[in-house]
Scaffold this active site. Sequence first.
Site, short mmCIF file in Angstrom:
data_model
loop_
_atom_site.label_atom_id
_atom_site.label_comp_id
_atom_site.label_asym_id
_atom_site.label_seq_id
_atom_site.Cartn_x
_atom_site.Cartn_y
_atom_site.Cartn_z
N SER A 284 0.84 -1.20 0.00
CA SER A 284 0.00 0.00 0.00
C SER A 284 0.87 1.25 0.00
O SER A 284 1.97 1.26 0.55
CB SER A 284 -0.91 0.02 1.23
OG SER A 284 -0.17 0.34 2.40
N ASP A 285 0.37 2.30 -0.63
CA ASP A 285 0.97 3.61 -0.39
C ASP A 285 0.73 3.95 1.08
O ASP A 285 -0.08 3.32 1.77
CB ASP A 285 0.36 4.66 -1.31
CG ASP A 285 1.29 5.85 -1.54
OD1 ASP A 285 2.19 6.07 -0.72
OD2 ASP A 285 1.10 6.56 -2.55
N TRP A 286 1.44 4.93 1.58
CA TRP A 286 1.44 5.22 3.01
C TRP A 286 0.06 5.73 3.45
O TRP A 286 -0.39 6.80 3.06
CB TRP A 286 2.54 6.22 3.33
CG TRP A 286 3.85 5.56 3.65
CD1 TRP A 286 4.65 5.84 4.73
CD2 TRP A 286 4.53 4.52 2.94
NE1 TRP A 286 5.77 5.03 4.73
CE2 TRP A 286 5.72 4.21 3.65
CE3 TRP A 286 4.25 3.79 1.79
CZ2 TRP A 286 6.62 3.23 3.25
CZ3 TRP A 286 5.14 2.81 1.37
CH2 TRP A 286 6.31 2.54 2.08
N SER A 287 -0.63 4.88 4.23
CA SER A 287 -1.99 5.13 4.72
C SER A 287 -3.02 5.05 3.60
O SER A 287 -4.09 5.65 3.69
CB SER A 287 -2.09 6.47 5.45
OG SER A 287 -1.22 6.51 6.56
N ALA A 288 -2.75 4.29 2.56
CA ALA A 288 -3.71 4.09 1.48
C ALA A 288 -4.58 2.86 1.70
O ALA A 288 -5.45 2.56 0.88
CB ALA A 288 -2.99 3.97 0.13
#
Length: 924
Positions: A284-288
């Site tokens: 995941s992208d950061w906090s995605a």
Amino acid sequence: MGFIRSTAALAALPLVFGQNGSSPFNNPGAVSFQTSPPKYPSPWGEGLGDWADAYSQAEAFVSKLTLLEKVNLTTGVGWEGEKCVGNNGAIPRLGFKALCMQDSPLGVRFADFVSAFPAQLSVASTWSRDLFYQRGNAMGSEHRDKGVDVQLGPVVGPIGRAPEGGRNWEGFSPDPVLSGVAVYETVKGIQDAGVVACTKHYVGNEQEHFRQAGANNSEAISSNIDDVTLHELYVWPFADAIRAGTGSIMCSYNQINNSYACQNSYLQNYIMKNELGFQGFIMSDWSAQHSGVASALAGLDMTMPGDVGFDSGTSFWGPNLTIAVLNGTVPQWRLDDMAVRIVAAWYYVDRENNQVENSPTFSSWTQDTYGYSHYYASEGYTLINEHLDVQDDHAELIRKIDADGTVLLKNNGALPLTGKEKLTTVFGSDSGEAMYGPNGCGDRGCDNGTLAMGWGSGTANFPYLITPLEAIKSVVRDNRGSIESVTDDFAYAQQAALAHRVSQTGGACIVFANSDAGEGYITVDGNEGDRNNLTLWHEGDALINNVASQCPNTIVVMHTVGPVLVGNWSDNVNVTAIIWAGIPGQESGNAIADILYGAVNPGGKTPFTWGKTRESYGTDVMYTNNNGQGAPQDNFVEGVFIDYRYFDRFNETPQYEFGYGLSYTNFSYANIKINARSAPAYVPTTGNTPAAPTYGSVSNRTADYLCPPGFHFISAYIYPCLNSTDLATASLEPRYGQNVTINPGEYDSSPQPRLPAGSAVGSGGNAHLYDVLYTVTADVTNTGAIAGDEVAQLYVSLGGPNDPVVVLRNFDRKTIAPGATTTYSFDITRRDLSNWDTAAQDWIISSYTKTAYVGSSSRRLPLSGTLSGANTGTSSGYPPGPTGGSSSASAGSTASSYHHGKPTGTKSWAPPAYTPPGYTTKNW
């Protein structure tokens, strides 16, 4: 204690997406609120192709792991929990260190004594496969030597749908083939250095506004994209990255067809893992990540940075993933597949033999030599920065990329300079030092001084920055010349006075201007990541016009993140030359001096189209929410028609077309030949996968997974263990145990049917897509007096009513001596001639006439020939391969040459003979 609060996820609730197969997704175009069909189960990796050995090792390793150890591999420990921007959990029992995930696509972010490489946009303008690879390999080696396991790059999303997009400069080009070739070579380069490449951001992440929920939108923007456009444009370069063996792919922040990218089962399960046969892991992208079970079942393999919000101490996975496996909402085979994919990528790039002692040898959170290894918790005080210099001799490569990627847009004979001009004058803040130094603004979040890097997470610290002014001054003084400068963009009187002196004495006025952009968490001069307009910053037009009003030899150099509008001054007779110098990194000044003074003959080609107006692109950033406080609906109604494809379809005349760039010498094109190659027939893939494997066993005794008594818990750190034997209590989720709707197939571990466009033998899709159907050759002659590089480009007309006029399909860059002729050779694969068929869910070659064109840009294509001599198939069938033979094209093959942008031969290219409805004839 962080582990207790790590329960924000609905561990027992696989979310329902509301996707359906009858939506407009299956039809051309896009509409608000459209959805894509749910696709389950999540395919399990098989070790296809050259992944076989890595999978064998990974399966043996994962078979030794406990449930908590497997969960630890998949979940980040939290923002600022360790020294890298992302770290998963370690497995101390087996000596497996936590993986270090670190930005960026142009260097090692947050570290010292590393190189600041040219941005991808700049290397794309070289059109050089060799430089794509060398840059990737050099970056990979620096990440490796700093102790990084996964480099968060390269970028092919955004591809560059709208020219105002804030992160376009992190990508290569809005053309999928140029981006695809570049990402393929970059991935190979990074991973040959022993580091996992994480190709990002998958997919449709085309603007910064609304990419995440905010004050004006309760949910992230939905990029609504039809199936054809996904395949023929946005997913195309990701397929090349997968074929190159990328170990990881990062899912993006946005929604696609109203489902978040990191839990979109169609994109992750169906396209990436099934159709394209991706064997690595999705991060995941950061906090995605927006769910626990739903994202796991939809194909996500690793969550970064692990916590729901930065330093929240809560996690959708961690202990909630442990709970989900124990209560059966995430089957063991899915968790095992996550773990195997992560470890297989580690083995695939030979991380085992590319370790650095005490890695990582730097901290992302401070430059201090000693500090806390757990930065947020202020624990573990130790040596955290060893200040290792990993730059090697990469400055030479960076300088070459910069010079080879510089694009000469106009030259009325002013260049190259000699260095012996009577008076050299330099104007503009973009020529000089930043007032705070090159690293004075965090993540490069300001625009003062010369622009050598955009802003955001896709950055690195400069070890130094050679400015244009100092490099030009060095050349002039070596020739004992005179040089003066005005670097204040708004000192109009001083600019005019100095420029006027050149009109009296002779010499050159070199004006520098820029246009910046970056990631949306930083706002610069009112630009929230995305550019608010396509004009030069700091009133660059006024600066140029002011100097040009006085100086008859005004040379303009631009550092920009993409196209800008130059029509306000480009035709001014006093503007004698225009250069685009891209986003060059640390060797900016040296490289532009190499071009200005003829040490390097420019051979770069623009990787995007320069329009005359903002509206001429047909696409733009969505700056205001069109859905109240809900998820903005960004409908990609233009389909595949972005950049030059849009200009061609709607007969827009560009300022400078895609692929355009001048040289200090002249080239002519002649003698196109087309050879139909022998190739096997296309065979859609059939059959089934093996059943889902499991590795080891999972005890259903909840007490086995309790956190050890007396264990010291680091604040806000994410652990996989439980704080109670009662799963509902451990989850801290009031909705735990509620009934939910289950999507068909989510838990099916039986053998699954393969897709026609997929493969049972390798990654990247059906292997027959890469069969070579034709080889096209053409001769290019250097008719000038000096050696130069020419990028010859092959375009194809697919001929159908919904096809672009032409599409780039191959290219090559060669150095040609004066008077010499070089033969360029281009292969055309089955994929190059195919369209995506939504009904067949496969690639087909239509019955429309296919034409090949060769030339120096998308609108300078003097050579052409029909792709005949083979049955290329029908619009409803799968084509057999050609039987061989060759043909020479006579029609449309008149030789042509150009110099300084003015064609000197006969223009012979016309649009395809078939002009479908909605097309207009080009008058070039």
